[in-house]
Design an enzyme around this catalytic site. Structure first.
Site, PDB file in Angstrom:
ATOM      1  N   ASP A 186       0.836  -1.200   0.000  1.00  0.00           N
ATOM      2  CA  ASP A 186       0.000   0.000   0.000  1.00  0.00           C
ATOM      3  C   ASP A 186       0.868   1.247   0.000  1.00  0.00           C
ATOM      4  O   ASP A 186       1.160   1.840   1.041  1.00  0.00           O
ATOM      5  CB  ASP A 186      -0.985   0.005   1.165  1.00  0.00           C
ATOM      6  CG  ASP A 186      -2.177  -0.902   0.920  1.00  0.00           C
ATOM      7  OD1 ASP A 186      -2.246  -1.527  -0.162  1.00  0.00           O
ATOM      8  OD2 ASP A 186      -3.048  -0.978   1.808  1.00  0.00           O
TER       9      ASP A 186
ATOM     10  N   ASN B 114      -3.212  -4.392  -1.308  1.00  0.00           N
ATOM     11  CA  ASN B 114      -4.475  -4.418  -2.042  1.00  0.00           C
ATOM     12  C   ASN B 114      -4.721  -3.134  -2.827  1.00  0.00           C
ATOM     13  O   ASN B 114      -5.388  -3.151  -3.871  1.00  0.00           O
ATOM     14  CB  ASN B 114      -5.640  -4.672  -1.086  1.00  0.00           C
ATOM     15  CG  ASN B 114      -5.691  -3.689   0.063  1.00  0.00           C
ATOM     16  OD1 ASN B 114      -4.777  -3.630   0.870  1.00  0.00           O
ATOM     17  ND2 ASN B 114      -6.750  -2.907   0.144  1.00  0.00           N
TER      18      ASN B 114
ATOM     19  N   HIS C 179      -9.872  -5.976   8.983  1.00  0.00           N
ATOM     20  CA  HIS C 179      -9.280  -7.010   8.126  1.00  0.00           C
ATOM     21  C   HIS C 179      -9.069  -8.330   8.860  1.00  0.00           C
ATOM     22  O   HIS C 179      -8.145  -9.089   8.543  1.00  0.00           O
ATOM     23  CB  HIS C 179      -7.961  -6.520   7.524  1.00  0.00           C
ATOM     24  CG  HIS C 179      -8.074  -5.226   6.794  1.00  0.00           C
ATOM     25  ND1 HIS C 179      -8.877  -5.073   5.691  1.00  0.00           N
ATOM     26  CD2 HIS C 179      -7.494  -4.006   7.018  1.00  0.00           C
ATOM     27  CE1 HIS C 179      -8.788  -3.821   5.256  1.00  0.00           C
ATOM     28  NE2 HIS C 179      -7.972  -3.160   6.050  1.00  0.00           N
TER      29      HIS C 179
ATOM     30  N   HIS D  50      -4.341  -0.596   9.894  1.00  0.00           N
ATOM     31  CA  HIS D  50      -3.765   0.725  10.125  1.00  0.00           C
ATOM     32  C   HIS D  50      -3.562   0.966  11.622  1.00  0.00           C
ATOM     33  O   HIS D  50      -4.214   1.804  12.252  1.00  0.00           O
ATOM     34  CB  HIS D  50      -4.645   1.801   9.504  1.00  0.00           C
ATOM     35  CG  HIS D  50      -4.849   1.598   8.040  1.00  0.00           C
ATOM     36  ND1 HIS D  50      -5.896   2.170   7.335  1.00  0.00           N
ATOM     37  CD2 HIS D  50      -4.146   0.859   7.133  1.00  0.00           C
ATOM     38  CE1 HIS D  50      -5.820   1.799   6.067  1.00  0.00           C
ATOM     39  NE2 HIS D  50      -4.770   1.003   5.929  1.00  0.00           N
TER      40      HIS D  50
END
Length: 434
Positions: A175, A208, A302, A331
């Site tokens: 990311d 992703n 997630h 995060h």
């Protein structure tokens, strides 16, 4: 056409949260921060978005982009400012994404280079001079590590804190730009990180947000990522830019792909098995792995998304006595005990989630309660980590929380390399033979 293109860009940017392949239930997060867009202030022939990456033993790959297609894919370099006794020619590429067309993306491999040495270089025969320092060939060696960067004010703070102290290699477990199909954000991200990425090698793997699949419009996944961030996959005998490995001093680092096939019949699995088997723990006592979706996670964000990959590949890492596994995606920051198959195991790797770089989506604030006994430290704050490998036996891990203008040490632990633990190896591979 320009107005339509602008309308389309904002439409794609608005739609990206709905077309992401990583949709999760609504989470408690800080309000999103606006994107910091870095504009191009250089001429069309001047190199921009310059970054470097390791490219095999004693070599570095220099990547830069020009708007002028006539600029050659060359890099001049030397040990003194303005004096270039080396010159290398590379390759170039470009890509289209709907109405967007990238600039000319140059990849030039230079070397052989001396370890722990500053080199000065110029790209494309024009423009400003840059410099970088090669990593050392022996211990100690230090890695700066953070995932899920994006390009916000939070990101800028993280990068500033990283840049405030020296390090040898930057590791990013997925990311990067958070472009999410809005291609100009890839350019902005390249300009944002250039002050750091042009001076120290940046080694990245995909997350992703690099997939960028768009129904009907774009079916090729990772198109932008693969074009812009060429990693040493061929140098490490991988058939894909989505997974590879490299060596620095006595540390073997493996970058895995969470969003490409990983079952036991896959190319990635077969490559990983062969790659780990080649590591000589006598000369390379440390093995570190990075991937995007964490295998162990006590945050509600997630939850379970890395489970299939863990079930497929965890035994390979355990049998190779991998020391540490870093991931992103969530995060927040979390550090686990040494673990294998959901149980504490002194011969398993330590798992660390470091997806706290500062992206626009904000923090994942909801940790499950009560905390798992496997989780030793967890916090929803932006920050970055540093792994300083002192020698073949000991390493120091520290996590530095962002706190406005300061970078505060919030978590730290000393690690012992599993290569030195005779109890973790079969009798046929005793510590004396490592």
């Amino acid at each position: 056409m320009k107005l339509f293109g602008l309308f389309l860009s904002f439409t794609l940017l608005f739609l990206c949260p709905f077309i992401s392949q990583a949709d999760v239930p609504e989470l408690s997060r800080q309000p999103p921060r606006p994107i910091v867009f870095v504009h191009n202030d250089r001429s069309k022939s001047d190199p921009q978005q310059v970054h470097i990456s390791l490219a095999g033993k004693d070599h570095m790959r220099v990547t830069f982009i020009t708007e002028d297609n006539k600029v050659e894919s060359v890099v001049e370099y030397g040990k003194q400012p303005g004096k270039y006794d080396g010159k290398a020619t590379g390759e170039c590429t470009s890509y289209k994404y709907f109405f967007y067309k990238s600039g000319k993306i140059h990849h030039v491999k230079i070397g052989p280079l001396q370890a722990n040495t500053t080199y000065y270089y110029r790209c494309g025969g024009n423009g400003p001079e840059f410099s970088f320092k090669t990593p050392p060939s022996t211990f100690p060696v230090e890695f700066a590590i953070v995932g899920d960067l994006g390009q916000t004010e939070w990101t800028a703070a993280t990068l500033s804190h990283i840049n405030s102290q020296d390090y040898d290699v930057f590791l990013l477990p997925g990311d990067l730009s958070y472009a999410d199909t809005h291609q100009p954000l890839w350019d902005s991200f390249g300009r944002l990180v250039e002050p750091l990425a042009s001076k120290r090698p940046w080694m990245v793997t995909e997350g992703n947000h690099e997939i960028e699949f768009f129904p009907i419009i774009e079916h090729t996944t990772f198109k932008s990522y693969n074009a812009r961030w060429l990693m040493p996959h061929t140098e490490s005998f991988s058939t894909s830019n989505l997974y590879y490995s490299f060596d620095v001093a006595g540390v073997h680092t493996v970058m895995l792909g969470s969003y490409t096939d990983f079952d036991c019949e896959s190319d990635q699995y077969q490559w990983l098995q062969a790659d780990l088997a080649k590591v000589d723990r006598k000369t390379t006592p440390w093995v570190v792995v990075l991937l995007h979706a964490p295998w162990y996670n006590t945050n509600e964000a997630h939850e379970g998304e890395g489970e299939s990959m863990r079930e497929a590949m965890e035994s390979l890492l355990f049998n190779a006595r991998v020391d540490v596994v870093f991931s992103g995606h969530v995060h927040a920051y979390e550090r686990f005990k040494r673990v294998y198959n959901n149980k504490a195991d002194p011969c398993g790797p330590i798992h660390i989630t470091i997806g706290d770089g500062g992206n626009r989506e904000g923090l994942a604030l909801s940790f499950k309660k009560p905390p798992s006994p496997l989780s030793e430290f967890r916090e929803s704050s932006f920050g970055h980590g540093r792994l300083k490998v002192m020698d073949g036996k000991r390493a120091h891990w520290s996590w530095h929380r962002n706190n406005d203008s300061n970078s505060l040490l919030a978590d730290e632990v000393w690690l012992d390399s599993l290569s030195t633990s005779s109890s973790c190896w079969p009798s046929s591979r005793s510590n004396d033979e490592l």
